[in-house]
Design a protein around this motif. Structure first.
Motif, PDB file in Angstrom:
ATOM      1  N   PHE A 129       0.852  -1.185   0.000  1.00 27.61           N
ATOM      2  CA  PHE A 129       0.000   0.000   0.000  1.00 27.61           C
ATOM      3  C   PHE A 129       0.892   1.240   0.000  1.00 27.61           C
ATOM      4  O   PHE A 129       1.753   1.394   0.880  1.00 27.61           O
ATOM      5  N   VAL A 130       0.666   2.115  -0.986  1.00 31.29           N
ATOM      6  CA  VAL A 130       1.484   3.317  -1.103  1.00 31.29           C
ATOM      7  C   VAL A 130       0.631   4.446  -1.678  1.00 31.29           C
ATOM      8  O   VAL A 130      -0.239   4.212  -2.522  1.00 31.29           O
ATOM      9  N   TYR A 131       0.850   5.659  -1.187  1.00 31.99           N
ATOM     10  CA  TYR A 131       0.156   6.810  -1.765  1.00 31.99           C
ATOM     11  C   TYR A 131       0.719   7.115  -3.147  1.00 31.99           C
ATOM     12  O   TYR A 131       1.881   6.814  -3.438  1.00 31.99           O
ATOM     13  N   THR A 132      -0.099   7.723  -4.013  1.00 29.85           N
ATOM     14  CA  THR A 132       0.304   8.063  -5.379  1.00 29.85           C
ATOM     15  C   THR A 132       1.663   8.754  -5.358  1.00 29.85           C
ATOM     16  O   THR A 132       1.812   9.802  -4.712  1.00 29.85           O
ATOM     17  N   PRO A 133       2.670   8.200  -6.067  1.00 33.71           N
ATOM     18  CA  PRO A 133       4.030   8.746  -5.945  1.00 33.71           C
ATOM     19  C   PRO A 133       4.198  10.190  -6.415  1.00 33.71           C
ATOM     20  O   PRO A 133       4.773  11.012  -5.693  1.00 33.71           O
ATOM     21  N   ASP A 134       3.726  10.546  -7.628  1.00 33.83           N
ATOM     22  CA  ASP A 134       3.851  11.925  -8.122  1.00 33.83           C
ATOM     23  C   ASP A 134       5.254  12.487  -7.920  1.00 33.83           C
ATOM     24  O   ASP A 134       5.420  13.617  -7.447  1.00 33.83           O
ATOM     25  N   TYR A 135       6.271  11.720  -8.252  1.00 32.11           N
ATOM     26  CA  TYR A 135       7.671  12.145  -8.140  1.00 32.11           C
ATOM     27  C   TYR A 135       8.119  12.380  -6.692  1.00 32.11           C
ATOM     28  O   TYR A 135       9.113  13.058  -6.448  1.00 32.11           O
ATOM     29  N   VAL A 136       7.376  11.830  -5.733  1.00 32.46           N
ATOM     30  CA  VAL A 136       7.788  11.908  -4.327  1.00 32.46           C
ATOM     31  C   VAL A 136       8.750  10.742  -4.078  1.00 32.46           C
ATOM     32  O   VAL A 136       8.342   9.586  -4.048  1.00 32.46           O
ATOM     33  N   SER A 137      10.034  11.066  -3.889  1.00 34.13           N
ATOM     34  CA  SER A 137      11.074  10.029  -3.888  1.00 34.13           C
ATOM     35  C   SER A 137      10.896   8.949  -2.832  1.00 34.13           C
ATOM     36  O   SER A 137      11.134   7.769  -3.136  1.00 34.13           O
ATOM     37  N   PRO A 170      -4.616 -11.561   0.116  1.00 30.46           N
ATOM     38  CA  PRO A 170      -3.194 -11.638   0.491  1.00 30.46           C
ATOM     39  C   PRO A 170      -3.052 -12.154   1.917  1.00 30.46           C
ATOM     40  O   PRO A 170      -3.999 -12.094   2.710  1.00 30.46           O
ATOM     41  N   ASP A 171      -1.865 -12.676   2.239  1.00 26.89           N
ATOM     42  CA  ASP A 171      -1.649 -13.138   3.611  1.00 26.89           C
ATOM     43  C   ASP A 171      -0.864 -12.120   4.444  1.00 26.89           C
ATOM     44  O   ASP A 171      -0.608 -12.341   5.621  1.00 26.89           O
ATOM     45  N   ALA A 172      -0.486 -10.994   3.807  1.00 27.88           N
ATOM     46  CA  ALA A 172       0.224  -9.942   4.538  1.00 27.88           C
ATOM     47  C   ALA A 172       0.054  -8.612   3.806  1.00 27.88           C
ATOM     48  O   ALA A 172      -0.198  -8.579   2.598  1.00 27.88           O
ATOM     49  N   ILE A 173       0.200  -7.527   4.553  1.00 31.62           N
ATOM     50  CA  ILE A 173       0.174  -6.174   3.986  1.00 31.62           C
ATOM     51  C   ILE A 173       1.415  -5.431   4.450  1.00 31.62           C
ATOM     52  O   ILE A 173       1.765  -5.464   5.632  1.00 31.62           O
ATOM     53  N   PHE A 174       2.080  -4.764   3.499  1.00 34.64           N
ATOM     54  CA  PHE A 174       3.180  -3.862   3.833  1.00 34.64           C
ATOM     55  C   PHE A 174       2.700  -2.447   3.569  1.00 34.64           C
ATOM     56  O   PHE A 174       2.426  -2.059   2.438  1.00 34.64           O
ATOM     57  N   SER A 175       2.558  -1.665   4.646  1.00 34.53           N
ATOM     58  CA  SER A 175       2.088  -0.279   4.561  1.00 34.53           C
ATOM     59  C   SER A 175       3.289   0.659   4.553  1.00 34.53           C
ATOM     60  O   SER A 175       4.197   0.522   5.377  1.00 34.53           O
ATOM     61  N   THR A 176       3.288   1.646   3.653  1.00 32.38           N
ATOM     62  CA  THR A 176       4.455   2.520   3.505  1.00 32.38           C
ATOM     63  C   THR A 176       4.291   3.880   4.181  1.00 32.38           C
ATOM     64  O   THR A 176       5.100   4.780   3.970  1.00 32.38           O
ATOM     65  N   ASN A 177       3.263   4.039   5.019  1.00 29.39           N
ATOM     66  CA  ASN A 177       3.023   5.332   5.664  1.00 29.39           C
ATOM     67  C   ASN A 177       2.230   5.093   6.949  1.00 29.39           C
ATOM     68  O   ASN A 177       1.265   4.322   6.950  1.00 29.39           O
TER      69      ASN A 177
END
Length: 344
Positions: free
Chosen positions: A184-192, A242-249
């Motif tokens: 799970f990740v927010y829309t990148p829009d060039y956000v490094s 899925p059996d797992a979630i990786f959250s990026t925020n």
């Protein structure tokens, strides 16, 4: 009646220039007796220098501005601690502003800081104001970016190794038998940081010889409720869950937990979860949350030290990049039993 520098000089029996030099820490040829006498009179008369007037005269205000993209995110609390502590130790005050990811507001805040004669700016940029960033560089205005890279522009940067952070989180899940890990990740829009965390997710799978499934990568617009609804949708599909979630925020993680709860599932019995950013509440969740921890205080500390170097023209003027290393804090949300927990 307001006490002036002339009053201090008269009571101490010295010139106004002597008082001014001592106030600025430039003791010169003055004896310790003279210094002590002036400082004693300043205290007795409760003299308070006009910092604005001093700043206009010296072209230096000893004020630093910081613009952050989203003050609602608790990650920034520790960053601000690092910045503020460093500023205070070096005789600088701090002005804090929130751009709320709005490039127009960001531009307005930068111009406002310049009108207020701040000595330099620390910024977590929206990355949507190329002309603004270039103008700061061209004017040689002291300027340090934190967290996010400005692509195509060579500026001072303090950031994290977000690829390594994502690799650590995903590989941990893989080592503990997870086969289908949703990202799970927010829309990148060039956000490094977002781009790097996607790269780290893919790299972790590739390192283990696993195929990257595009259907498991969920790129979501940063609006309230969208993450939760996506979680509810994918977890309601019994055949492809899925059996797992990786959250990026960390703000995203809270919505993920809400979504899991609303579909009647449990962490980690039904689905494992690893988040990004250690917060004060991570260890108090039920179950406690496994997170990729970032050295946020150090980010603020290093950024402030570098900006003060640029302001005071002390050291290398060529733009520098500091990349800090995250670490994984393992708790029960990832499915590891309490007695097996360790910090990787």
């Amino acid at each position: 009646m307001k006490v002036t520098i002339a009053d201090v000089a008269k009571h101490a029996g010295v010139s106004k220039s002597t008082v001014s030099r001592i106030l600025n820490g430039n003791y010169g040829q003055n004896t310790q007796e003279t210094i002590d006498k002036v400082l004693k009179v300043i205290k007795e008369l409760d003299y308070r220098p006009n910092m604005l007037a001093q700043g206009l005269k010296s072209m230096k205000t000893n004020v630093i501005g910081i613009i952050l993209s989203n003050l609602k995110n608790p990650f920034w609390a520790r960053v601000l601690e690092g910045v503020e502590d460093t500023c205070r130790l070096n005789g600088y005050s701090l002005m804090i502003c929130n751009s709320n990811e709005d490039p127009l507001l960001e531009e307005e805040l930068v111009k406002g800081f310049q009108m207020k004669q701040v000595d330099g700016i620390i910024m977590n940029p929206t990355v949507k104001n190329d002309f603004l960033y270039k103008s700061l560089v061209e004017k040689q205005f002291p300027f340090v970016t934190i967290n996010r890279k400005i692509f195509g522009l060579d500026v001072d940067l303090v950031t994290m190794d977000n690829v390594a952070g994502a690799v650590a989180g995903v590989e941990h899940l893989l080592r503990h038998g997870k086969k289908s890990i949703a990202l799970f990740v927010y829309t990148p829009d060039y956000v490094s940081p977002r781009l790097d965390r996607i790269e780290g997710y893919k790299k972790a799978l590739s390192n283990k010889g696993m195929k990257v499934e595009d259907s498991l990568i969920h790129i979501i617009e940063e609006k309230n409720g969208l993450v939760k609804e996506t979680v509810k949708r994918i977890l309601s599909d019994d055949q492809n869950r899925p059996d797992a979630i990786f959250s990026t925020n960390n703000m995203m993680t809270l919505e993920i937990l809400e979504g899991i709860k609303e579909v009647g599932l449990n962490v980690p019995d039904d689905i494992s979860l690893v988040g990004y950013d250690e917060t004060v509440w991570s260890m108090h969740l039920n179950p406690p949350l496994t997170t990729v921890n970032q050295p946020s205080y150090e980010m603020g500390e290093i950024a402030a030290k570098r900006l003060i170097e640029l302001i005071e023209k002390d050291g290398d003027k060529h733009p520098t990049t500091n990349i800090l290393q995250p670490n994984l804090i393992v708790r029960e949300s990832c499915g590891v039993k309490k007695e097996e927990i360790f910090s990787e």
